[in-house]
Scaffold this active site. Sequence first.
Site, PDB file in Angstrom:
ATOM      1  CB  CYS A  12     -25.643  -3.353 -27.475  1.00 17.86           C
ATOM      2  SG  CYS A  12     -25.348  -2.026 -26.301  1.00 17.86           S
ATOM      3  CB  CYS A  62     -24.772  -0.008 -28.485  1.00 16.50           C
ATOM      4  SG  CYS A  62     -23.893  -0.867 -27.167  1.00 16.50           S
ATOM      5  CB  CYS A  99     -21.221   3.693 -61.428  1.00 14.43           C
ATOM      6  SG  CYS A  99     -20.942   5.373 -62.059  1.00 14.43           S
ATOM      7  NE  ARG A 136     -17.286   4.741 -52.326  1.00 17.92           N
ATOM      8  CZ  ARG A 136     -16.335   5.125 -53.169  1.00 17.92           C
ATOM      9  NH1 ARG A 136     -15.115   4.659 -53.063  1.00 17.92           N
ATOM     10  NH2 ARG A 136     -16.584   6.001 -54.117  1.00 17.92           N
ATOM     11  CB  CYS A 161     -21.158   6.808 -54.439  1.00 14.42           C
ATOM     12  SG  CYS A 161     -19.875   5.538 -54.590  1.00 14.42           S
TER      13      CYS A 161
END
EC number: 2.8.5.2
Lengths: 287, 102
Positions: free
Chosen positions: A105, A137, A204, A244, A248
């Site tokens: 792929c 894929c 941040c 993540r 956050c």
Amino acid sequence: MKARSAILFGSALAALVVGALASTHVTAADKVDPAADIKAFQNFFFQKFPNVKHEDFANGPYSMNEDMKRQWQEKEEFPPYEFALDAGKEMFATPFKNGKTYADCFPDGGIGIRQNYPYFDEKEGKVVTLELALNRCREANGEAPYSYVKDEMASLTAYMAYTSRGKLMDIKIPDDPRALAAFENGKRYFYTRRGQMNFSCASCHVQSPGERIRAEVLAPALGILNAMPIYRSEWSSMGTTSRRFVTCNSQTRAVPLEPQSDEYRDVEYFLSYVANGLPISGPGARP
Amino acid sequence: MKRSLSLALLLAVIFALPPARAATEADYKAAYAAAEAASKEATGLRNQWTTTVATLAAAKKAADGGDFDRAIAAAKEAEALAKASIFQATSEKEAWKTMEIR
């Protein structure tokens, strides 16, 4: 009590807006100019942290704190992501039911290409991240997609990052108004305040890198995706870029978006582009 | 005399209570509907707050337990939160630029 703070918050916002309106001068900077943006972005961090080697910005919080960096380098002898890395390598080599593999792929068989993701797909007219390309894929080969936030997806991206370590981030923005719009949208997402705490990503990761929030040292926004995916002790597992972003958002009391929503794809495009020239360092390990 | 007074009181209680309760539930429903509408608008703006969702759920739970005073208070709080998030999303349409690194 909470209602009152919401209202207080509202009036604080109102004051902010008045301030913002007063200081808004309509400039030509409203034109989308990625080349100018990357220059300003990198300069900001290079000047703010003159003692940090440029390539060190690819190491997230470790670039900000010498003690932490030493502890991490000791741990790198037996890195906690090793298990995921081995699993990813094996998955990558194992054929799908139809006999094809992930290598079919991707360009170059998927080896050493992490630095080119995300890319703008001119056929689709949208940003395609590595996680998205991996699931596409799978689906193209008759396999069910994986969860974007952990386990298998983290193992696969860990392996692909590992084979690309040291290669410099190299994100292209084609001269296509849709690509420029995606970049601009990602930039806007990055700087937009959200959640009850009224924080943007920049509150941040631009205004406070190196500072502690609870037990964690905040990573600078420059190079913030180069180490993805990461093992985090707090998660006791690996997490992807999608995971993540979700975490956050929740921290600021904003309801996260769906992994691989347009906004997340675009903000990944923006953050990766402004990290062009910094090495891929993933997979990473965080305390 | 005494008897008729207590009877009157009893009647008053019997007749007064159900309408008062019904009104309370209706108040709750109105407060909840307003909060829900604002919360949906925030979701549409892709700027929902976790606290709005949690406070709406708390309103519903209080109402399910028959505590309409608490349910109404929570619904009003959820509406205030949702409205603040709408205000935030609207003002950030331009205000984000003040944060930008240039």
